[in-house]
Design an enzyme around this catalytic site. Structure first.
Site, PDB file in Angstrom:
ATOM      1  N   ASP A   1       6.146   3.938   4.920  1.00 32.91           N
ATOM      2  CA  ASP A   1       6.921   2.875   5.569  1.00 32.91           C
ATOM      3  C   ASP A   1       6.783   1.552   4.806  1.00 32.91           C
ATOM      4  O   ASP A   1       7.367   0.544   5.183  1.00 32.91           O
ATOM      5  CB  ASP A   1       6.560   2.717   7.063  1.00 32.91           C
TER       6      ASP A   1
ATOM      7  N   LYS B 213     -10.881 -44.570 -11.304  1.00 40.38           N
ATOM      8  CA  LYS B 213     -12.240 -45.127 -11.246  1.00 40.38           C
ATOM      9  C   LYS B 213     -12.242 -46.512 -10.621  1.00 40.38           C
ATOM     10  O   LYS B 213     -13.131 -46.842  -9.840  1.00 40.38           O
ATOM     11  CB  LYS B 213     -12.846 -45.169 -12.654  1.00 40.38           C
TER      12      LYS B 213
ATOM     13  N   ASP C  38      -0.201  -3.942   5.775  1.00 45.20           N
ATOM     14  CA  ASP C  38      -1.039  -3.522   6.900  1.00 45.20           C
ATOM     15  C   ASP C  38      -2.493  -3.804   6.547  1.00 45.20           C
ATOM     16  O   ASP C  38      -2.893  -3.615   5.412  1.00 45.20           O
ATOM     17  CB  ASP C  38      -0.865  -2.020   7.170  1.00 45.20           C
TER      18      ASP C  38
ATOM     19  N   HIS D 125       1.495   3.747   2.048  1.00 48.86           N
ATOM     20  CA  HIS D 125       2.203   4.346   3.182  1.00 48.86           C
ATOM     21  C   HIS D 125       3.701   4.282   2.963  1.00 48.86           C
ATOM     22  O   HIS D 125       4.228   3.282   2.491  1.00 48.86           O
ATOM     23  CB  HIS D 125       1.837   3.631   4.489  1.00 48.86           C
TER      24      HIS D 125
ATOM     25  N   HIS E 113       0.834  -1.198   0.000  1.00 49.15           N
ATOM     26  CA  HIS E 113       0.000   0.000   0.000  1.00 49.15           C
ATOM     27  C   HIS E 113       0.867   1.245   0.000  1.00 49.15           C
ATOM     28  O   HIS E 113       2.089   1.153   0.048  1.00 49.15           O
ATOM     29  CB  HIS E 113      -0.984  -0.003   1.169  1.00 49.15           C
TER      30      HIS E 113
ATOM     31  N   GLU F 131       1.418  -8.501   9.580  1.00 54.57           N
ATOM     32  CA  GLU F 131       1.848  -7.377  10.403  1.00 54.57           C
ATOM     33  C   GLU F 131       1.337  -7.628  11.820  1.00 54.57           C
ATOM     34  O   GLU F 131       0.404  -8.397  12.031  1.00 54.57           O
ATOM     35  CB  GLU F 131       1.260  -6.074   9.856  1.00 54.57           C
TER      36      GLU F 131
END
Ligand SMILES: [Zn+2]
Lengths: 595, 645
Positions: A72, A462, A178, A70, A68, A203
């Site tokens: 960090d 089978k 996250d 962010h 994502h 996380e």
């Protein structure tokens, strides 16, 4: 290769600078490429020389995945791709691709232009880096190459946040980035299916917190803000431009409307307008309620929240200001903080986690005096409130995710060491699975069972099913698959022995043994046969024992009774070499009876 | 594997595919050709329609039929609430359908007929745009029909169809026609849809995997790849290789299928969408400059987005930029809003705009600058004050039998300066206009159909290389109206089998599975000891504990048990060299072996022990009373004389 290796370059027993190296089935994958906000030196970026001490890492890494926007989690990306050197593919979701470059540029400006940092990436580098990005859609299966497959799941947390499933051959992992497991005012909850990965890397920011109800925290927040403006104080809310900010704005907007409050609420300009535009266009990534009503009313058009001007800092009277960045480490929020901190009527509300080394972290730890680089000392008299609005999964949420996806191993990252230990024990106890939490630079090796796919003839499957279904149900009984693997011309197939011989053009040679036992049992041979049938059924409960006239059979073993009404019967026991165990066992059984 | 064809209209397809014990519906299109046989439903009743003369077949005297049929300009129409032709429900019980796959929002209008009140309990898969935009189309249809309720339901005419004039006498299966569903059915039906993304692998009850791949035809449109580990079936519905606003078509994943089912090709095989768009712009420009209005009957989504964009530019060029465009539909606002939030489903040019961030389509801007105005209905608040002529009106329905378009044709029809432009390919424009004749307004036919034409389809088939190709029968011969246009067919070539199908047929598709897949664990793999039988050919027996979960077959190590149980075994092969055997026997101290010939082999008599060994090419039989010691010695010797694996 039955191992999965994970080495955290950042976020190992630590929060900030998320960056993990994953090696699986001969592929190397970098999971996130974050920076640490608390440092101004080389520690702010992960140590990429771990991968290659001599420079570019393109030939060592098959792909990079960013969870994502962010910083960090993506803050070191241009440094890694343009300064260290990486030309391979970088995967992220569409909203992340849209928003990450803006945050990177914002951070670059703060670092270089305001703090005068050297050896930082340039605007052009951010652009060049983003050209290497391939945007992915939720649940889309992306083949990075012939063997490496990735798939994104919804993670909540911030707009466009994804959890990534990565597979090579039969091995798979899930990396959460996250995430949060409860829907908030603008995002939905993380979701994953029962993908049963060999390893779940989660996380653990809030590893020990079981957070109180979100409604209570919201009420608490509004009450504190309200009290502060009532006494004429100023409220500073440091936020990141995208994410939490939108949620708190929706919260204040509705409260101001309902309570008919007059104190001005400002949002520091810069990213706001654009930020809200992103929310509008990626509305499919927000929660159900916002998606449903977006045509009638755009939740991100605020009536009470006005753009902020730097001159307003010294305005008299109460006000509420949202300002970036969120950890008070630079920029406008820090500037406002310096002005307002010495007045005890004022308040700062920290709505999220602050990494070590930031002013935010210091004041949350109770620091009453903050010293800055230029020896400037600021006394903190304003009240400092911490409100956990950060959308991270708490301990309960982490356990829930484990339950959802059923991993065989768990690894905790992006959390504090002691807190991780607690959760680690809990996970081991509750799910009876391994749990790891390697430190930075420490390689964690996870053994995974190898499963080799094999083509099998349908007739073999089978025949097995038919045989199994004929037996009376018995939960103890094991199903057994037996066949011959034929390998030729780079193909392989498991089949019935007769088909296998035909396939390769050879003749089986069948060895059969027939031995005779003389048994004293009066009555007709049929009754002796029936007795023997009963005996064998008892002794060989795992097997199917059948009787037809005076012949009892198990697999290829045939037991035949001959003789007349006289006492002595000849019992012929006959079997093929493949049933040597069974045949000789039955023979011995009957011989011992004869004695 | 069987394919059932439930729809008479290859452009509103509906099939059932049974495969690997799964019953799967491929699309559920609703043919709306039936509505052309009915009188239009005006919102405000017009005298003209009310006063149309009643029509009766010459030799029929039937009081019940009286008044059901009306005549206008030598054409006969049914005066009744509209009816639609749902998919055939006689071949299959919809309660047995496990899965429905929807290719695009134009192929799902029959969904409520399939899923509601039929006992249907399966899953429905569609992409997010297909669901969101499909919802708009279904809702628009229901609102349009419900806003013009009509009393008196005509039924008798269906008994006299053969006595009615053309074209109503050729109406397809009128007795199966139904009135439209209601909004509750729409909501219930749509709530069953599970949204999927392109290239998302969807597991169908562990028996099959289905994957939607972008088809380039409209927002969220997809083709479907249906696979087992060994077979690949591709269902190709509305697809386009042209560059418009949707994500481009994904060819790669469709290649080398065992069976390719191809339907929903263009309805305008001889015209080119680009030139049609050009003609449309010219017609609109000329009409507006001449002070006339333009009516464009259309669906509330799809090509209209391109038309807004294209026309707004063209109108500026032609100096008629001050003429407004009106977009009238109960779902106009939703359609404009949704199209701008589905960036992930758009062409890369449009997609890149959101990174700026700009809206992918300019219609948001056109609305802000008042160039495009949208209303739910013509009687909505504000419409009459904003309405200004000359103008361009986009509104439904393209059949001209319901929706606000009915009102516009009545209003503008007798002015030769006005023009009606047909852009949607679904309906024959002459039929659509028939109940309004005689008309003074100009008529332009610019049907824009971006789906594959025959040249593109044949080229695509060559590239995709399916083993078997399955197409509607009508694609294997030239159009009925133009038998000399032999290029308008799907080519048949010796490289592949082409199987045609038509409405009501169940056809067998050639697919016979011979192999499955099992997964063996490491411990089992370690026990594999391949024996080279001949150069490059190896055999090895494998025995393991077998477990089956969700149709996945796993083979684990067979743990030894205390009692006698299954274990891995080997097999002997080849034949025994007699002299070698005799030598080994004597070496073991068995010297009284006496060899004799038999009919097909030999017999060795061990005289002292009175044991016999029968031998031939493929068998050895050891008979030795109850001397286990001897038997086990003989066994060892025999096994030394044979090869094994
Ligand atoms: Zn985050």
């Amino acid at each position: 290769m039955p191992d999965i290796k994970v080495t955290p370059l950042g976020a190992g027993q630590d929060v900030g600078r998320s960056c993990l190296l994953l090696t699986m089935g001969g592929k190397n994958i970098m999971l996130d490429c974050g920076m640490h906000m608390g440092y101004n030196d080389e520690r702010r970026f992960p140590d990429f020389s771990y991968i290659n001490p001599d420079g570019p890492i393109t030939s060592y890494i098959d792909c990079v995945i960013i969870s994502h926007f962010h910083l960090d989690h993506c803050g070191a990306l241009p440094y890694m791709s343009e300064m260290v050197g990486y030309n391979g593919p970088i995967y992220m979701t569409h909203p992340t691709k849209a928003i990450a470059p803006i945050l990177l540029e914002d951070m670059r400006k703060v670092s270089v232009e305001r703090k005068g940092e050297q050896n930082f990436f340039t605007s052009q580098m951010i652009k060049d880096c983003m050209k290497k990005v391939i945007a992915v859609t939720l649940h889309q299966s992306v083949m990075v190459d012939n063997d490496l497959e990735i798939k994104a799941y919804y993670a909540g947390h911030v707009l466009g946040a994804g959890m990534f499933w990565v597979r090579v051959g039969n091995q798979s992992i899930v990396y959460t980035g996250d995430y949060n497991m409860t829907p908030d005012r603008h995002l939905g909850a993380a979701w994953i299916d029962k993908c049963r990965p060999d390893l779940l890397i989660s996380e653990s920011t809030y590893a020990t917190t079981i957070r109180d109800s979100k409604r209570c925290r919201e009420r608490d927040f509004l009450k504190k803000v309200h009290e502060c403006v009532d006494r004429g104080g100023k409220v500073l809310i440091p936020v990141f431009a995208l994410g939490r900010a939108q949620e708190l704005c929706i919260l204040l907007e509705t409260y101001w409307e309902r309570m008919n409050l007059k104190a001005p609420v400002y949002f520091a300009l810069g990213l706001t307008d654009k930020a809200n535009n992103y929310y509008k266009m990626f509305i499919t990534w927000t929660n159900q309620k916002i998606r449903k009503t977006f045509v009638q009313r755009n939740m991100f058009d605020f009536k009470h929240i006005k753009p902020f001007d730097r001159q307003f800092i010294d305005n008299p009277g109460p006000m509420v200001v949202f300002a970036t960045p969120g950890m008070l480490h630079a920029g406008l929020s820090l500037q406002i903080f310096k002005k307002w901190a010495p007045c005890e009527n004022n308040m700062v509300i920290m709505p999220g986690f602050c990494v070590q080394g930031t002013v935010g972290n210091q004041i949350l730890n109770g620091a009453k005096k903050i010293e800055f680089e230029n020896r400037q000392i600021i006394e903190v008299k304003m009240s400092v409130e911490y409100m956990s609005f950060s959308a991270h999964a708490d301990a309960k949420g982490i356990m829930q995710l484990i339950q959802y996806c059923e991993p065989t191993n768990v690894m905790l990252v992006h959390g504090e060491a002691e807190k991780m230990e607690f959760l680690k024990e809990k996970i081991k106890e509750e799910f009876n699975i391994n749990c790891f939490n390697p430190a930075n630079g420490e390689t964690c090796v996870i053994n995974t069972p190898v499963k080799i796919p094999l083509d099998v003839s349908l007739s073999l499957l089978k025949a097995e099913a038919k045989k199994f279904n004929m037996l009376p149900p018995n939960p103890e009984r094991r199903r057994v698959l037996h066949g011959v693997l034929v390998m030729k011309d780079n193909t392989h197939c498991l089949m019935d022995v007769e088909d296998a011989c035909k396939e390769v053009g050879i003749n089986r040679h069948i060895i059969r043994f027939t031995s005779t036992v003389y048994l004293n049992d009066s009555g007709p041979p049929l009754s002796t046969a029936k007795k023997l049938h009963q005996l064998l059924e008892e002794k060989l409960s795992q097997w199917s024992v059948t009787i037809s006239d005076v012949e009892v059979s198990v697999e290829s073993v045939i037991v035949k009774v001959e003789g007349d009404e006289n006492e002595q019967k000849s019992i012929f026991v006959s079997w093929t070499n493949q049933d040597e165990d069974l045949g000789s066992y039955i023979l011995e059984l009957l011989s011992s009876m004869a004695k | 594997m069987k394919l059932y064809c439930l729809s008479n209209d290859p452009n509103k397809p509906c099939h059932i595919l049974t495969f690997n014990e799964i019953t799967m519906m491929l699309d559920c299109g609703l043919s709306m050709q039936s509505v052309l046989n009915f009188l239009p439903l005006p919102f405000v009743a017009t005298n003209r329609l009310l006063n149309l003369p009643t029509w009766m077949p010459n030799d029929v005297v039937d009081a019940d039929l009286e008044g059901e049929l009306k005549e206008n300009c030598d054409r006969v129409f049914v005066d009744s609430p509209l009816e639609f032709c749902p998919p055939l429900d006689k071949l299959i019980n919809f309660a047995q359908v496990d899965v429905i796959l929807i290719s695009n929002y134009l192929c799902m209008m029959a969904l409520p007929f399939i899923t509601e009140g039929t006992g249907f309990q399966g899953r429905v898969y569609a992409t997010e745009p297909t669901l969101q935009i499909g919802r708009l189309l279904l809702e628009e249809l229901v609102i349009y029909i419900e806003q013009c309720p009509k009393a008196g339901f005509a039924t008798q005419w269906k008994n006299f169809v053969h006595k009615l004039p053309y074209p109503i006498n050729e109406a397809f299966k009128p007795k199966s026609w139904k009135q439209i569903y209601n909004m509750a059915n729409v909501n219930a039906s749509l709530s069953r849809i599970q949204m999927v993304g392109y290239n998302e692998k969807i597991d169908v009850y562990g028996a099959l995997q289905v994957v939607p791949a972008s088809s380039g035809f409209c927002l969220g449109s997809s083709n479907w790849i249906i696979t087992t580990d060994y077979e690949k079936i591709v269902y190709l519905s509305g697809s386009s290789t042209l560059t418009t606003h949707p994500r481009p078509m994904d060819h790669n994943s469709l290649k080398n299928a065992d069976v390719l089912i191809m339907t929903d090709l263009t309805q305008t095989p001889i015209s080119n969408p680009d030139s049609m768009l050009g003609v449309l712009c010219v017609v609109v420009g000329m009409t507006l400059r001449g002070g006339g209005n333009v009516l464009i009957p259309c669906y509330p989504t799809g090509v209209v987005y391109d038309l807004f964009e294209c026309l707004s530019l063209k109108m500026a060029d032609l100096g008629v930029a001050n003429c407004p465009m009106f977009f009238v539909s109960p779902v106009a606002d939703m359609s404009l809003a949704y199209s701008n939030i589905l960036a992930e489903w758009l062409s890369s040019v449009k997609q890149n705009k959101v990174y700026i961030p700009d809206e992918p389509f300019p219609h948001g801007m056109l609305v802000k600058s008042n160039k495009l105005k949208h209303f739910k209905h013509i009687y909505s608040d504000g419409f009459s004050t904003d309405f200004q002529e000359p103008c361009v009106v986009f509104c439904g329905h393209p059949s001209l039998r319901f929706g606000d378009a009915v009102q516009f044709v009545e209003m503008w029809g007798n002015n030769p300066r006005n023009c009606i432009v047909f852009t949607e390919p679904d309906f024959d424009y002459i039929e659509a206009l028939a109940p309004y004749q005689p008309l003074q307004m100009k008529v332009a036919h610019c049907a824009i159909d971006t789906s594959l034409n025959f040249t593109q389809a044949n080229k695509l088939i060559k590239e995709l290389k399916p083993t078997t190709l399955v197409v509607p029968e009508c694609y294997t011969k030239p159009p009925a109206g133009a038998p000399n246009l032999t290029e308008l067919v799907i080519d048949s070539t010796p490289e592949r089998t082409v199987i045609p199908y038509k409405w009501g047929e169940v056809i067998n598709l050639p697919l016979k599975r011979k192999q499955g897949k099992v997964y063996i664990e490491n411990d089992v793999a370690k026990q594999v000891h391949p024996v080279e039988i001949k150069p490059g050919t190896f055999l090895s027996t494998i025995t393991g504990n077998f477990n089956v979960k969700d149709n996945i077959y796993n083979v684990k190590e067979l743990k030894p048990t205390s009692d006698i149980g299954p274990r891995n075994i080997n097999y002997e092969w080849g034949s025994i060299n007699l002299s070698e055997l005799m030598a080994k026997l004597s070496k073991e101290g068995i010297n009284d072996a006496k060899l004799d010939n038999t009919a097909n082999g030999y017999v060795i008599h061990l005289q002292e022990k009175d044991a016999l060994i029968h031998l031939d090419e493929k068998n050895t039989h050891v008979l030795c009373n109850s001397d286990e010691n001897l038997r086990s010695r003989l066994r060892t010797i025999l096994m030394q004389c044979l090869k094994k694996f």
